[in-house]
Design a protein around this motif. Structure first.
Motif, PDB file in Angstrom:
ATOM      1  N   ALA A  90     -17.903 -13.802  18.249  1.00 42.14           N
ATOM      2  CA  ALA A  90     -17.456 -13.945  19.583  1.00 42.14           C
ATOM      3  C   ALA A  90     -16.087 -13.281  20.003  1.00 42.14           C
ATOM      4  O   ALA A  90     -15.358 -13.319  19.367  1.00 42.14           O
ATOM      5  CB  ALA A  90     -17.149 -15.550  19.902  1.00 42.14           C
ATOM      6  N   PRO A  91     -16.183 -12.482  20.988  1.00 42.88           N
ATOM      7  CA  PRO A  91     -17.365 -12.358  22.146  1.00 42.88           C
ATOM      8  C   PRO A  91     -18.323 -11.254  21.781  1.00 42.88           C
ATOM      9  O   PRO A  91     -19.133 -10.948  22.535  1.00 42.88           O
ATOM     10  CB  PRO A  91     -16.568 -12.169  23.480  1.00 42.88           C
ATOM     11  CG  PRO A  91     -15.386 -11.127  23.053  1.00 42.88           C
ATOM     12  CD  PRO A  91     -15.123 -11.800  21.672  1.00 42.88           C
ATOM     13  N   ALA A 119     -17.566 -23.414  20.243  1.00 39.32           N
ATOM     14  CA  ALA A 119     -18.340 -24.233  20.198  1.00 39.32           C
ATOM     15  C   ALA A 119     -18.123 -25.647  20.933  1.00 39.32           C
ATOM     16  O   ALA A 119     -19.002 -26.266  21.194  1.00 39.32           O
ATOM     17  CB  ALA A 119     -18.697 -24.688  18.802  1.00 39.32           C
ATOM     18  N   GLY A 120     -17.076 -25.737  21.197  1.00 39.47           N
ATOM     19  CA  GLY A 120     -16.509 -26.857  22.088  1.00 39.47           C
ATOM     20  C   GLY A 120     -16.323 -27.142  23.468  1.00 39.47           C
ATOM     21  O   GLY A 120     -15.838 -27.958  24.100  1.00 39.47           O
ATOM     22  N   ARG A 125     -19.951 -22.255  24.784  1.00 38.55           N
ATOM     23  CA  ARG A 125     -20.749 -22.809  24.041  1.00 38.55           C
ATOM     24  C   ARG A 125     -22.290 -22.201  23.989  1.00 38.55           C
ATOM     25  O   ARG A 125     -23.094 -21.809  23.282  1.00 38.55           O
ATOM     26  CB  ARG A 125     -21.185 -24.436  24.211  1.00 38.55           C
ATOM     27  CG  ARG A 125     -22.081 -24.982  23.345  1.00 38.55           C
ATOM     28  CD  ARG A 125     -22.249 -26.692  23.503  1.00 38.55           C
ATOM     29  NE  ARG A 125     -20.797 -27.027  23.578  1.00 38.55           N
ATOM     30  CZ  ARG A 125     -20.465 -27.841  24.506  1.00 38.55           C
ATOM     31  NH1 ARG A 125     -20.880 -28.133  25.716  1.00 38.55           N
ATOM     32  NH2 ARG A 125     -19.087 -28.435  24.384  1.00 38.55           N
ATOM     33  N   GLN A 126     -22.563 -22.150  25.249  1.00 37.21           N
ATOM     34  CA  GLN A 126     -23.879 -21.457  25.661  1.00 37.21           C
ATOM     35  C   GLN A 126     -24.019 -19.956  25.289  1.00 37.21           C
ATOM     36  O   GLN A 126     -24.952 -19.320  24.638  1.00 37.21           O
ATOM     37  CB  GLN A 126     -24.298 -21.528  27.069  1.00 37.21           C
ATOM     38  CG  GLN A 126     -24.767 -22.798  27.576  1.00 37.21           C
ATOM     39  CD  GLN A 126     -23.614 -23.930  27.765  1.00 37.21           C
ATOM     40  OE1 GLN A 126     -22.665 -23.588  27.925  1.00 37.21           O
ATOM     41  NE2 GLN A 126     -23.984 -25.076  27.325  1.00 37.21           N
ATOM     42  N   ALA A 127     -22.709 -19.110  25.401  1.00 34.19           N
ATOM     43  CA  ALA A 127     -22.672 -17.971  24.942  1.00 34.19           C
ATOM     44  C   ALA A 127     -22.686 -17.556  23.425  1.00 34.19           C
ATOM     45  O   ALA A 127     -23.253 -16.713  22.880  1.00 34.19           O
ATOM     46  CB  ALA A 127     -21.320 -17.320  25.474  1.00 34.19           C
ATOM     47  N   LEU A 128     -22.026 -18.684  22.783  1.00 40.23           N
ATOM     48  CA  LEU A 128     -22.227 -18.861  21.257  1.00 40.23           C
ATOM     49  C   LEU A 128     -23.826 -18.676  20.808  1.00 40.23           C
ATOM     50  O   LEU A 128     -24.236 -18.238  19.851  1.00 40.23           O
ATOM     51  CB  LEU A 128     -21.376 -19.869  20.753  1.00 40.23           C
ATOM     52  CG  LEU A 128     -21.188 -19.631  19.221  1.00 40.23           C
ATOM     53  CD1 LEU A 128     -20.841 -18.457  18.882  1.00 40.23           C
ATOM     54  CD2 LEU A 128     -20.239 -20.758  18.777  1.00 40.23           C
ATOM     55  N   VAL A 152     -24.354 -25.957  18.258  1.00 41.03           N
ATOM     56  CA  VAL A 152     -24.539 -25.395  19.394  1.00 41.03           C
ATOM     57  C   VAL A 152     -25.631 -24.310  19.292  1.00 41.03           C
ATOM     58  O   VAL A 152     -25.787 -23.737  20.349  1.00 41.03           O
ATOM     59  CB  VAL A 152     -23.257 -24.727  20.129  1.00 41.03           C
ATOM     60  CG1 VAL A 152     -22.055 -25.859  19.877  1.00 41.03           C
ATOM     61  CG2 VAL A 152     -22.843 -23.636  19.317  1.00 41.03           C
ATOM     62  N   LEU A 153     -26.035 -24.011  18.076  1.00 40.21           N
ATOM     63  CA  LEU A 153     -26.749 -22.871  17.850  1.00 40.21           C
ATOM     64  C   LEU A 153     -28.542 -23.444  17.952  1.00 40.21           C
ATOM     65  O   LEU A 153     -28.758 -24.542  17.773  1.00 40.21           O
ATOM     66  CB  LEU A 153     -26.902 -22.402  16.267  1.00 40.21           C
ATOM     67  CG  LEU A 153     -25.361 -21.467  16.344  1.00 40.21           C
ATOM     68  CD1 LEU A 153     -25.345 -20.961  14.877  1.00 40.21           C
ATOM     69  CD2 LEU A 153     -25.085 -20.585  17.307  1.00 40.21           C
TER      70      LEU A 153
END
Length: 371
Positions: A90-91, A119-120, A125-128, A152-153
């Motif tokens: 990230a990113p 992740a929090g 979170r959506q980007a990860l 989150v994955l």
């Protein structure tokens, strides 16, 4: 087969991730390796001495903007790149889909501590999750990081996760690698010494050591606390340590000169802690493993993945970093029982030499890249 490492974390800038990425580059075939990174002071001279190609973007920090993505795609096409490693997922891992369309066959996205923050946070979170779906493998440096990132994955990305840890160069960190000279230079002699090597920032917990120090001195009156490193927290720490001749600050020390300072210790201590409501943890803490490789027992704060760097009761102790008295108890125990300290140091070196080598980490990365 050409591997492209895309990263902001690369020398001559110094830091844990920079060391991690550079050392892993050394485990890849130099003739088939290209690093795409940012510009920084001193980079021309540094790059000239490397055995592989480095391409510096004009910016001081790579971000997955349309311009940087196009630039990375052009590098992929120009050099026939078919494998990509994102030094920090990230990113920059958000460029993964574009590089895949440009012909990249395998993508490895490495995560460190800051991805646990992503992740929090909604949005991040959506980007990860997108980064995980675009990669063949998302790697994590510690079991704690894996537990924070995995939720989150997607299920598919989780099934492809692997652990990829930094290693320790045991040819640099070993018992007798210069500690006597450091002691002599600082006028410490044979006094009992506790060393902390780290940037002077609140997360590393040097203030816990300073608050614990009066208790240590009550049991070991001639002990010395050596705080190695520079950073923004120095003024506050020096104020906290005012009046204690036995607390020494070295200031910043070049990376290549660090091993002798670690070797100068009888005990290595870094009561690192988690701050900012859990968003600023210690992802791993390679310095604890470097100390173990030097044959030193370690006292490490229980934060994030730091627990992976010590076998509690065998190579050292994991302590509550917000509890100076408890930290003092463990430091005193090791300073007053040299036999136990030596046994823990020997166990730590044996463990690091067996399980925390760059060769082992490099083998994992080559497997993930299908080299």
């Amino acid at each position: 087969m050409t591997v492209l490492v895309v990263t902001n974390d690369f020398p001559p800038r110094q830091g844990g991730i920079e060391t991690f990425v550079r050392s892993l580059c050394g485990e890849l075939p130099a003739g088939d390796l290209i690093v795409l990174t940012a510009s920084m002071p001193g980079d021309t001279q540094y790059d000239a001495a490397l055995p592989f190609r480095v391409i510096r973007d004009r910016s001081g920090m790579l971000l997955p903007t349309p311009r940087v993505t196009r630039y990375a795609v052009n590098v992929v096409r120009r050099f026939g790149v078919d494998r990509v490693v994102f030094g920090a997922a990230a990113p920059l891992g958000l460029m993964g889909s574009a590089l895949r369309r440009a012909g990249v066959r395998r993508i490895v996205a490495m995560t460190h501590g800051h991805e646990t923050w992503w992740a929090g946070v909604p949005g991040a979170r959506q980007a990860l999750r997108r980064i995980g779906d675009a990669a063949d493998t998302v790697t994590t440096v510690s079991s704690w990081c894996a537990t924070r990132i995995a939720p989150v994955l997607s299920d598919q990305a989780v099934s492809r996760m692997r652990r990829l840890t930094p290693g320790v160069d045991t040819t640099r960190f070993f018992p007798g690698c210069g500690g006597d000279e450091v002691r002599k230079g600082l006028g410490i002699g044979d006094r009992p010494v506790v060393v902390c090597v780290s940037r002077l920032v609140a997360r590393k917990g040097q203030d816990t050591l300073i608050r614990a120090w009066p208790r240590v001195l009550a049991a070991v009156p001639d002990a010395v606390l050596l705080l190695v490193g520079g950073g923004p927290d120095r003024d506050r720490l020096e104020s906290l340590a005012a009046g204690h001749e036995s607390i020494r600050f070295t200031g910043a020390v070049p990376w290549e000169e660090i091993p002798p300072y670690v070797d100068a210790a009888d005990v290595f201590a870094m009561p690192c802690r988690t701050r900012r409501f859990g968003f600023e943890p210690e992802a791993l803490g390679i310095v604890a493993l470097e100390a173990a490789a030097t044959g030193k027992p370690v006292v490490i704060g229980d934060s994030g993945g730091a627990g992976d760097t010590v076998r509690h009761g065998e190579t050292g102790y994991l302590v509550d970093p917000y509890n100076p008295p408890a930290t003092a108890v463990r430091v005193i125990e090791l300073l007053t029982d040299p036999g136990k300290a030596r046994a823990m140091g020997a166990a730590g070196r044996e463990w690091v030499a067996a399980e925390w080598t760059w060769a082992r980490s490099g083998a994992v990365l080559r497997e993930l890249l299908d080299l």
